[in-house]
Design an enzyme around this catalytic site. Structure first.
Site, PDB file in Angstrom:
ATOM      1  N   ALA A  12       0.829  -1.213   0.000  1.00  0.00           N
ATOM      2  CA  ALA A  12       0.000   0.000   0.000  1.00  0.00           C
ATOM      3  C   ALA A  12       0.859   1.257   0.000  1.00  0.00           C
ATOM      4  O   ALA A  12       0.479   2.280   0.556  1.00  0.00           O
ATOM      5  CB  ALA A  12      -0.909  -0.008   1.225  1.00  0.00           C
ATOM      6  N   GLY A  14       2.135   2.679  -2.815  1.00  0.00           N
ATOM      7  CA  GLY A  14       2.084   3.399  -4.093  1.00  0.00           C
ATOM      8  C   GLY A  14       1.383   4.746  -3.984  1.00  0.00           C
ATOM      9  O   GLY A  14       0.557   4.969  -3.101  1.00  0.00           O
ATOM     10  N   ARG A  18      -2.658   7.443 -10.918  1.00  0.00           N
ATOM     11  CA  ARG A  18      -3.806   7.505 -11.834  1.00  0.00           C
ATOM     12  C   ARG A  18      -5.066   8.076 -11.183  1.00  0.00           C
ATOM     13  O   ARG A  18      -6.030   8.383 -11.862  1.00  0.00           O
ATOM     14  CB  ARG A  18      -4.063   6.096 -12.416  1.00  0.00           C
ATOM     15  CG  ARG A  18      -3.002   5.653 -13.405  1.00  0.00           C
ATOM     16  CD  ARG A  18      -3.036   4.155 -13.677  1.00  0.00           C
ATOM     17  NE  ARG A  18      -2.320   3.394 -12.653  1.00  0.00           N
ATOM     18  CZ  ARG A  18      -2.173   2.073 -12.657  1.00  0.00           C
ATOM     19  NH1 ARG A  18      -2.702   1.356 -13.633  1.00  0.00           N
ATOM     20  NH2 ARG A  18      -1.510   1.457 -11.686  1.00  0.00           N
ATOM     21  N   ASN A 182      -3.687 -11.479 -13.762  1.00  0.00           N
ATOM     22  CA  ASN A 182      -3.175 -11.559 -12.399  1.00  0.00           C
ATOM     23  C   ASN A 182      -3.994 -10.617 -11.513  1.00  0.00           C
ATOM     24  O   ASN A 182      -4.148  -9.444 -11.827  1.00  0.00           O
ATOM     25  CB  ASN A 182      -1.696 -11.123 -12.437  1.00  0.00           C
ATOM     26  CG  ASN A 182      -1.129 -10.869 -11.057  1.00  0.00           C
ATOM     27  OD1 ASN A 182      -1.569 -11.470 -10.077  1.00  0.00           O
ATOM     28  ND2 ASN A 182      -0.138  -9.989 -11.006  1.00  0.00           N
ATOM     29  N   ASN A 236      -7.528   1.741  -9.668  1.00  0.00           N
ATOM     30  CA  ASN A 236      -6.398   2.564 -10.131  1.00  0.00           C
ATOM     31  C   ASN A 236      -6.843   3.975 -10.482  1.00  0.00           C
ATOM     32  O   ASN A 236      -6.082   4.913 -10.350  1.00  0.00           O
ATOM     33  CB  ASN A 236      -5.737   1.910 -11.346  1.00  0.00           C
ATOM     34  CG  ASN A 236      -5.099   0.582 -10.978  1.00  0.00           C
ATOM     35  OD1 ASN A 236      -4.416   0.473  -9.960  1.00  0.00           O
ATOM     36  ND2 ASN A 236      -5.352  -0.436 -11.768  1.00  0.00           N
ATOM     37  N   TYR A 373     -36.148  31.095  10.947  1.00  0.00           N
ATOM     38  CA  TYR A 373     -34.775  30.773  11.334  1.00  0.00           C
ATOM     39  C   TYR A 373     -34.696  30.756  12.850  1.00  0.00           C
ATOM     40  O   TYR A 373     -35.009  31.752  13.508  1.00  0.00           O
ATOM     41  CB  TYR A 373     -33.771  31.797  10.773  1.00  0.00           C
ATOM     42  CG  TYR A 373     -32.398  31.571  11.374  1.00  0.00           C
ATOM     43  CD1 TYR A 373     -31.718  30.379  11.137  1.00  0.00           C
ATOM     44  CD2 TYR A 373     -31.803  32.515  12.193  1.00  0.00           C
ATOM     45  CE1 TYR A 373     -30.487  30.120  11.717  1.00  0.00           C
ATOM     46  CE2 TYR A 373     -30.566  32.271  12.784  1.00  0.00           C
ATOM     47  CZ  TYR A 373     -29.918  31.066  12.537  1.00  0.00           C
ATOM     48  OH  TYR A 373     -28.697  30.818  13.114  1.00  0.00           O
ATOM     49  N   ASN A 393     -29.944  36.253  16.125  1.00  0.00           N
ATOM     50  CA  ASN A 393     -28.943  35.765  17.083  1.00  0.00           C
ATOM     51  C   ASN A 393     -27.575  36.396  16.902  1.00  0.00           C
ATOM     52  O   ASN A 393     -26.698  36.218  17.721  1.00  0.00           O
ATOM     53  CB  ASN A 393     -28.819  34.240  16.984  1.00  0.00           C
ATOM     54  CG  ASN A 393     -28.355  33.787  15.610  1.00  0.00           C
ATOM     55  OD1 ASN A 393     -28.644  34.444  14.607  1.00  0.00           O
ATOM     56  ND2 ASN A 393     -27.653  32.685  15.552  1.00  0.00           N
TER      57      ASN A 393
HETATM   58  C1  UD1 Z   1      -0.543  -4.865 -10.406  1.00  0.00           C
HETATM   59  C2  UD1 Z   1       0.196  -6.053 -11.021  1.00  0.00           C
HETATM   60  C3  UD1 Z   1      -0.642  -6.579 -12.174  1.00  0.00           C
HETATM   61  C4  UD1 Z   1      -2.018  -6.972 -11.678  1.00  0.00           C
HETATM   62  C5  UD1 Z   1      -2.693  -5.813 -10.959  1.00  0.00           C
HETATM   63  C6  UD1 Z   1      -3.949  -6.282 -10.285  1.00  0.00           C
HETATM   64  C7  UD1 Z   1       2.562  -5.526 -10.688  1.00  0.00           C
HETATM   65  C8  UD1 Z   1       3.806  -5.137 -11.337  1.00  0.00           C
HETATM   66  N1  UD1 Z   1       1.483  -5.641 -11.482  1.00  0.00           N
HETATM   67  O1  UD1 Z   1      -0.614  -3.863 -11.391  1.00  0.00           O
HETATM   68  O2  UD1 Z   1      -0.012  -7.711 -12.743  1.00  0.00           O
HETATM   69  O3  UD1 Z   1      -2.815  -7.413 -12.761  1.00  0.00           O
HETATM   70  O4  UD1 Z   1      -1.827  -5.277  -9.946  1.00  0.00           O
HETATM   71  O5  UD1 Z   1      -4.618  -5.238  -9.628  1.00  0.00           O
HETATM   72  O6  UD1 Z   1       2.546  -5.750  -9.499  1.00  0.00           O
HETATM   73  N2  UD1 Z   1       2.965  -0.651  -4.593  1.00  0.00           N
HETATM   74  C9  UD1 Z   1       3.819  -0.386  -3.567  1.00  0.00           C
HETATM   75  N3  UD1 Z   1       5.057   0.126  -3.868  1.00  0.00           N
HETATM   76  C10 UD1 Z   1       5.438   0.365  -5.143  1.00  0.00           C
HETATM   77  C11 UD1 Z   1       4.536   0.119  -6.187  1.00  0.00           C
HETATM   78  C12 UD1 Z   1       3.288  -0.403  -5.877  1.00  0.00           C
HETATM   79  O7  UD1 Z   1       3.528  -0.607  -2.396  1.00  0.00           O
HETATM   80  O8  UD1 Z   1       6.581   0.803  -5.315  1.00  0.00           O
HETATM   81  C13 UD1 Z   1       1.624  -1.177  -4.257  1.00  0.00           C
HETATM   82  C14 UD1 Z   1       0.510  -0.220  -4.662  1.00  0.00           C
HETATM   83  O9  UD1 Z   1       0.197   0.664  -3.589  1.00  0.00           O
HETATM   84  C15 UD1 Z   1      -0.632  -1.162  -4.977  1.00  0.00           C
HETATM   85  C16 UD1 Z   1       0.061  -2.450  -5.399  1.00  0.00           C
HETATM   86  O10 UD1 Z   1       1.407  -2.342  -4.983  1.00  0.00           O
HETATM   87  O11 UD1 Z   1      -1.447  -1.409  -3.849  1.00  0.00           O
HETATM   88  C17 UD1 Z   1      -0.002  -2.668  -6.905  1.00  0.00           C
HETATM   89  O12 UD1 Z   1       0.595  -1.561  -7.548  1.00  0.00           O
HETATM   90  P1  UD1 Z   1      -0.089  -0.843  -8.797  1.00  0.00           P
HETATM   91  O13 UD1 Z   1       0.837   0.213  -9.254  1.00  0.00           O
HETATM   92  O14 UD1 Z   1      -1.467  -0.502  -8.500  1.00  0.00           O
HETATM   93  O15 UD1 Z   1      -0.008  -2.037  -9.848  1.00  0.00           O
HETATM   94  P2  UD1 Z   1      -0.998  -2.331 -11.071  1.00  0.00           P
HETATM   95  O16 UD1 Z   1      -0.561  -1.536 -12.240  1.00  0.00           O
HETATM   96  O17 UD1 Z   1      -2.386  -2.254 -10.656  1.00  0.00           O
HETATM   97 CA    CA Z   2      -3.440  -1.531  -8.876  1.00  0.00          CA
END
Ligand code: UD1
Ligand code: CA
Length: 468
Positions: A12, A14, A18, A182, A236, A373, A393
């Site tokens: 969590a 990231g 987007r 995935n 996303n 009022y 008031n």
């Molecule tokens: C990711 C998967 C993708 C899958 C999809 C499903 C990867 C590379 N790809 O893509 O195959 O189909 O999820 O929802 O994992 N995060 C971190 N640190 C980072 C980057 C990401 O903690 O440096 C966390 C984000 O907060 C997020 C999760 O990892 O909760 C997934 O990252 P995100 O960038 O959303 O990957 P997707 O492009 O959705």
């Molecule tokens: Ca994601």
């Protein structure tokens, strides 16, 4: 069933680019409950030793939220260990940060994305059981998506054996047509995961360490198919958020209906997770209820908004807005009333159209039916407030209080200039502006004297005065 000691990592950290927001994505709310709360709420039901939450982007906010969340119980909070990922280099890097916190006796690690909120307990349980029984190094929860855009694709060889995951950005035209994707949810065997994670490099278009690449380095692996694609939908963008919220909103309403709440035109009704609606309540179209309690027998709507409020039995609220207030039993509010914060309305009160009430106590059997009022005021029992009456008031600098005793009759269009106290059994004539306290059992009239002039020159000018 084989013996396994299980911990869980939730990624969590990231930024959620987007979403185009400064606010961490995992804290966005779905019907009043944050995305990350959903994930932790589901995980807590599994037999898990520790929950590692990898935080990074605005980590203080995320940590604070989780530790204060009303949706996560204290026992679960004790299991949570926050792991910092300072630079968001990718999901593989995020998971690698967990390594140094993990106890040596943990044999399996469930990995979840903080942005996939609807995965169910049953799906996770099935993934874990399948993984542990088959003794592979890695199990990936996969799903068939009608529109797989944006997801990593599950790659199989000629014999349909699972061999790899390819991200959207890295995929060929042919791979893009693959609909099995995935979910971002995995179980890994430990400690082999750690040595393989080291092999992941950022040689891709995004220059990120993709967790999906680790799959390639693990020799025994499998996919476990999740049947409901909505469960593993990742958030996303705000469009994803709205789609997921649509599903959750419907689930909340369906649950309420099964508990005995009537909801007319549910497609137009929004009730959040923080609200409690008792049975035999009727919710009419266009109503929004947030963090509120609605007791048995109430009728809410149409088109009413109730926020942070408590409403007792058999009260009706029609086309009205109520916030941060308490409403008693058997009241009628609206149409078109506005009850502002810190208002306490007792039983059998009527608040009618175009009436605004703020920071006031309105006691039993009192009526404020039209165009008024009432602010910073106490109206005692059995008061009748005439149409257009205003409590003045605010003197431009300070707010002042109004007190009205029992059985007071206030005529139409009265101004009560605060601070002021009106004792019991008082009658105030329509059109009066009251500036002095009134003792009990008193009639008051305070308006300019009316003058009538027969055959005044204006009348003559207009009508000639011929008919007299
Ligand atoms: C990711 C998967 C993708 C899958 C999809 C499903 C990867 C590379 N790809 O893509 O195959 O189909 O999820 O929802 O994992 N995060 C971190 N640190 C980072 C980057 C990401 O903690 O440096 C966390 C984000 O907060 C997020 C999760 O990892 O909760 C997934 O990252 P995100 O960038 O959303 O990957 P997707 O492009 O959705
Ligand atoms: Ca994601």
């Amino acid at each position: 069933m084989k013996k396994a000691k299980l911990s869980c990592a939730i990624l969590a950290a990231g930024e959620g680019t987007r979403m185009k927001s400064d606010y961490p994505k995992v804290l966005f709310s779905i019907c009043g409950k944050s995305i990350i709360d959903f994930v932790i709420d589901t995980v807590k039901r599994l037999n898990i030793e520790k929950i590692y939450v990898v935080v990074g982007y605005r980590s203080d906010l995320v940590k604070q939220h989780i530790l204060n969340s009303e949706f996560i119980d204290d026992k679960t909070k004790e299991k949570i260990i926050f792991v910092e990922q300072k630079h968001q280099l990718g999901s593989a890097d995020a998971l690698a940060k967990v390594k140094k916190f993990i106890d040596k006796n943990i044999s399996h690690l469930l990995v979840l994305s903080g942005d996939v909120p609807l995965v169910s307990f049953d799906t996770l349980k099935n993934l874990l059981d399948t993984h542990i029984n088959s003794d592979v190094e890695c199990s990936v929860l996969s799903v068939m998506m009608e529109n797989p855009y944006g997801y990593g694709r599950i790659i199989r060889d000629i014999s349909k054996k699972f061999i790899d995951i390819v991200e959207e950005t890295e995929s060929t035209q042919e791979q893009k047509t693959i609909k099995e994707v995935n979910s971002g949810i995995y179980v890994f065997k430990l400690p082999i995961l750690w040595s393989k994670l080291k092999k992941v490099n950022p040689n891709n278009k995004k220059n990120e360490y993709f967790l999906t690449d680790v799959v390639r380095f693990l020799s025994s692996k499998q996919t476990v198919l999740c049947k409901n694609s909505f469960e593993v939908k990742g958030i996303n963008t705000r469009k994803d958020l709205s789609e997921i919220e649509g599903i959750v909103r419907k689930q909340i309403l369906e649950m309420l209906m099964l508990e005995g709440v009537t909801i007319r035109m549910p497609e137009s009704v929004y009730i959040d997770f923080k609200s409690k609606i008792e049975s035999c309540v009727e919710i009419l179209p266009g109503s929004i209820i947030l963090n509120s309690y609605i007791s048995k027998g109430c009728i809410i709507g149409p088109y009413s908004v109730i926020v942070n409020s408590f409403i007792k039995e058999n009260t009706e609220v029609v086309y009205s807005h109520i916030s941060d207030s308490k409403i008693g039993k058997g009241c009628k509010i609206g149409p078109f009333s506005r009850i502002r914060p810190k208002t306490n309305i007792e039983d059998n009160v009527r608040i009618g159209n175009f009436v605004e009430i703020k920071n006031s106590v309105i006691k039993t059997n009192t009526k404020v039916n039209h165009l008024s009022y009432i602010g910073d005021t106490t109206l005692s029992e059995n008061v009748n407030i005439g149409a257009g009456t205003i409590t003045c008031n605010f003197d431009g600098i300070k707010k002042h209080k109004t007190f009205v005793g029992r059985n007071v009759f206030v005529g139409s269009n009265v101004n009560l200039v605060a601070p002021i106290e009106i004792a019991d059994n008082v009658v105030i004539a329509a059109g009066s502006t009251i500036t002095k306290n009134i003792p009990s059992n008193t009639f008051v009239i305070a308006r300019a004297q009316e003058i009538q002039k027969k055959n005044h020159r204006i009348v003559k000018k207009l009508f000639g005065g011929k008919n007299e």
